[in-house]
Design an enzyme around this catalytic site. Structure first.
Site, mmCIF file in Angstrom:
data_model
loop_
_atom_site.group_PDB
_atom_site.id
_atom_site.type_symbol
_atom_site.label_atom_id
_atom_site.label_comp_id
_atom_site.label_asym_id
_atom_site.label_seq_id
_atom_site.Cartn_x
_atom_site.Cartn_y
_atom_site.Cartn_z
ATOM 1 N NE ARG A 237 -4.349 -1.411 0.257
ATOM 2 C CZ ARG A 237 -4.539 -2.422 -0.397
ATOM 3 N NH1 ARG A 237 -3.686 -2.801 -1.357
ATOM 4 N NH2 ARG A 237 -5.413 -3.247 -0.346
ATOM 5 C CD GLU A 266 -3.175 3.595 -4.959
ATOM 6 O OE1 GLU A 266 -4.155 3.101 -5.344
ATOM 7 O OE2 GLU A 266 -2.113 3.137 -4.721
ATOM 8 C CG HIS A 285 -3.701 -0.235 -6.623
ATOM 9 N ND1 HIS A 285 -3.846 0.228 -5.536
ATOM 10 C CD2 HIS A 285 -3.554 -1.681 -6.563
ATOM 11 C CE1 HIS A 285 -3.969 -0.510 -4.452
ATOM 12 N NE2 HIS A 285 -3.918 -1.744 -4.970
HETATM 13 P P1 NAP Z 1 -0.279 -11.329 4.697
HETATM 14 O O1 NAP Z 1 0.019 -12.942 4.367
HETATM 15 O O2 NAP Z 1 -1.049 -11.023 5.804
HETATM 16 O O3 NAP Z 1 1.138 -10.974 4.471
HETATM 17 C C1 NAP Z 1 1.682 -9.648 5.089
HETATM 18 C C2 NAP Z 1 2.855 -9.983 6.076
HETATM 19 O O4 NAP Z 1 3.420 -8.882 6.617
HETATM 20 C C3 NAP Z 1 2.441 -10.589 7.443
HETATM 21 O O5 NAP Z 1 3.051 -11.966 7.599
HETATM 22 C C4 NAP Z 1 2.824 -9.742 8.587
HETATM 23 O O6 NAP Z 1 3.151 -10.491 9.651
HETATM 24 C C5 NAP Z 1 3.868 -9.202 7.928
HETATM 25 N N1 NAP Z 1 4.115 -7.944 8.616
HETATM 26 C C6 NAP Z 1 3.421 -6.984 9.134
HETATM 27 N N2 NAP Z 1 3.930 -5.953 9.603
HETATM 28 C C7 NAP Z 1 5.402 -6.060 9.518
HETATM 29 C C8 NAP Z 1 6.376 -5.470 9.604
HETATM 30 N N3 NAP Z 1 6.468 -4.083 10.293
HETATM 31 N N4 NAP Z 1 7.541 -5.914 9.326
HETATM 32 C C9 NAP Z 1 7.727 -7.142 8.597
HETATM 33 N N5 NAP Z 1 6.746 -7.874 8.599
HETATM 34 C C10 NAP Z 1 5.474 -7.357 8.878
HETATM 35 O O7 NAP Z 1 -0.752 -10.595 3.553
HETATM 36 P P2 NAP Z 1 -0.631 -10.822 1.755
HETATM 37 O O8 NAP Z 1 -1.986 -11.592 1.322
HETATM 38 O O9 NAP Z 1 0.860 -11.183 1.638
HETATM 39 O O10 NAP Z 1 -1.079 -9.057 1.296
HETATM 40 C C11 NAP Z 1 -0.084 -8.310 1.952
HETATM 41 C C12 NAP Z 1 -0.754 -6.816 1.480
HETATM 42 O O11 NAP Z 1 -0.346 -6.653 0.075
HETATM 43 C C13 NAP Z 1 -2.116 -6.571 1.605
HETATM 44 O O12 NAP Z 1 -2.505 -6.366 2.963
HETATM 45 C C14 NAP Z 1 -2.439 -5.472 0.758
HETATM 46 O O13 NAP Z 1 -2.386 -4.422 1.306
HETATM 47 C C15 NAP Z 1 -1.333 -5.624 -0.318
HETATM 48 N N6 NAP Z 1 -1.771 -6.056 -1.714
HETATM 49 C C16 NAP Z 1 -1.645 -5.305 -2.703
HETATM 50 C C17 NAP Z 1 -2.183 -5.431 -3.967
HETATM 51 C C18 NAP Z 1 -1.810 -4.573 -4.961
HETATM 52 O O14 NAP Z 1 -2.906 -4.563 -5.820
HETATM 53 N N7 NAP Z 1 -0.961 -3.908 -5.318
HETATM 54 C C19 NAP Z 1 -2.685 -6.726 -4.163
HETATM 55 C C20 NAP Z 1 -2.909 -7.736 -3.076
HETATM 56 C C21 NAP Z 1 -2.392 -7.200 -1.879
HETATM 57 P P3 NAP Z 1 2.301 -10.664 11.010
HETATM 58 O O15 NAP Z 1 1.247 -11.795 10.371
HETATM 59 O O16 NAP Z 1 3.180 -11.554 11.997
HETATM 60 O O17 NAP Z 1 1.625 -9.357 11.300
#
Ligand code: NAP
Length: 324
Positions: A237, A266, A285
């Site tokens: 994000r 955005e 995005h």
């Molecule tokens: P996810 O499986 O929850 O992965 C995010 C990871 O980041 C979690 O394991 C979390 O750990 C970790 N984390 C949180 N705070 C952190 C920090 N300060 N330092 C290091 N690690 C940290 O989520 P995901 O499915 O991979 O998606 C991640 C994000 O990508 C979404 O929340 C969304 O905002 C974004 N996204 C963007 C797009 C796009 O169109 N560009 C598409 C899809 C997703 P914990 O579980 O221990 O908190």
């Protein structure tokens, strides 16, 4: 009596039909000033809300007294007042997993494009500048074999890491609250502090969710810690990164380039300095934006919504506390 659902933004006919089989649906393919009053009066009666890029605030929740479930067609849910929804007993469903690989593809496209200057040199050719053999001014940096640093080794981060480690022979570093032994074994990923990751990585890719804790997680100090040859990629994000600090770092050549899918504001304003920086690859995005994945996300959101409205626990609950 059928429950009432408000559906927002474009949904395929098959998904709308599925909703209509069980619910009375008010559909708003677009939301704008001209239909806002209709939307609000629909929300006043709605039990469910489904859509992408939903803008929900406490005011709207106040005006939606019957709301039981919101199904967002996204994995991120930073745009929702989750605590208030939980207090009110409103379930918030998201769409994880089905978009993981596609978003990782986008991340890797940005890594490749920024490192090998794909967008910049495409423009250069179209401008008629390819008049002789290319030389050093057109050279980029290798991707294979370079160190890949992943900040937030969750679902998407792991999928980017897998591409790097197995496809491009990249040593992988990661910063995360807890170790990931499986990925350490299968990918040789090594856990380290974020500072150490920034110092050692050739490519830094951010895949954390936007939360209070991760707002502006990457700022001036982070960019100063990176290698001057480093490539920075953000597919999480926009507000996870202090965009002014990123611009400053790029202007000062503190990093070599960036690949960005997300921005603090955005669409990216046309006067953003990023717009004129050749070393920056800008995407609108599109992380999960493929036909296949957007259809899978919509299907999952419909399934989550209908399951919750039937009184059963949906597969994906962002605020699991509401379902005890
Ligand atoms: P996810 O499986 O929850 O992965 C995010 C990871 O980041 C979690 O394991 C979390 O750990 C970790 N984390 C949180 N705070 C952190 C920090 N300060 N330092 C290091 N690690 C940290 O989520 P995901 O499915 O991979 O998606 C991640 C994000 O990508 C979404 O929340 C969304 O905002 C974004 N996204 C963007 C797009 C796009 O169109 N560009 C598409 C899809 C997703 P914990 O579980 O221990 O908190």
């Amino acid at each position: 009596m059928k429950k009432r659902v408000v559906a927002v933004r474009r949904l395929h006919a098959e998904h709308l039909d599925q909703l209509k089989q069980e619910c009375q649906v008010d559909y708003f393919p677009e939301l704008n000033h001209s239909n806002m009053d209709d939307f609000l009066s629909s929300m006043a009666q709605a039990h469910g809300l489904i859509g992408g890029k939903l803008a929900i605030d406490e005011g709207l929740l106040e005006r939606s007294p019957h709301l039981e479930v919101v199904a967002t067609i996204s994995v991120g849910y930073d745009n929702f007042p989750v605590e208030v929804m939980t207090q009110k007993g409103i379930a918030l469903c998201n769409t994880p997993d089905v978009l993981t690989e596609t978003t990782a593809d986008t991340g890797f496209a940005l890594i490749m494009a920024a490192s090998r200057r794909v967008a910049e040199l495409d423009r250069w050719v179209r401008e008629g500048q390819w008049r002789a053999h290319i030389g050093e001014p057109q050279f980029g940096c290798d991707v294979h074999g370079k160190t890949l640093g992943i900040i937030g080794l969750g679902r998407i981060g792991a999928a980017v890491a897998r591409r790097g480690a197995l496809g491009f022979g990249m040593p992988v570093l990661y910063s995360h609250s807890s170790p990931k032994p499986h990925l350490e074994t299968t990918l040789g990923a090594k856990r380290c502090s974020m500072d150490s990751l920034l110092e050692q990585s050739d490519v830094v890719c951010v895949t954390v969710p936007l939360t209070r804790d991760t707002y502006h997680l990457i700022g001036l100090d982070a960019f100063k810690a990176m290698k001057p040859s480093g490539i920075f990629v953000n597919i999480s994000r926009g507000a996870v990164v202090d965009e002014k600090a990123l611009i400053t770092a790029l202007q000062a050549n503190e990093i070599a380039g960036a690949g960005l899918d997300v921005f603090e504001l955005e669409p990216l304003p046309s006067d953003s300095p990023l717009m004129t920086m050749p070393q920056v690859v800008i995407l609108p995005h599109i992380g999960s934006a493929t036909h296949e994945t957007r259809a899978a996300m919509a299907q999952l959101a419909v399934d989550n919504l209908l399951t919750a409205l039937r009184g059963e626990r949906p597969a994906n609950l962002a605020n699991s506390q509401v379902w005890v």
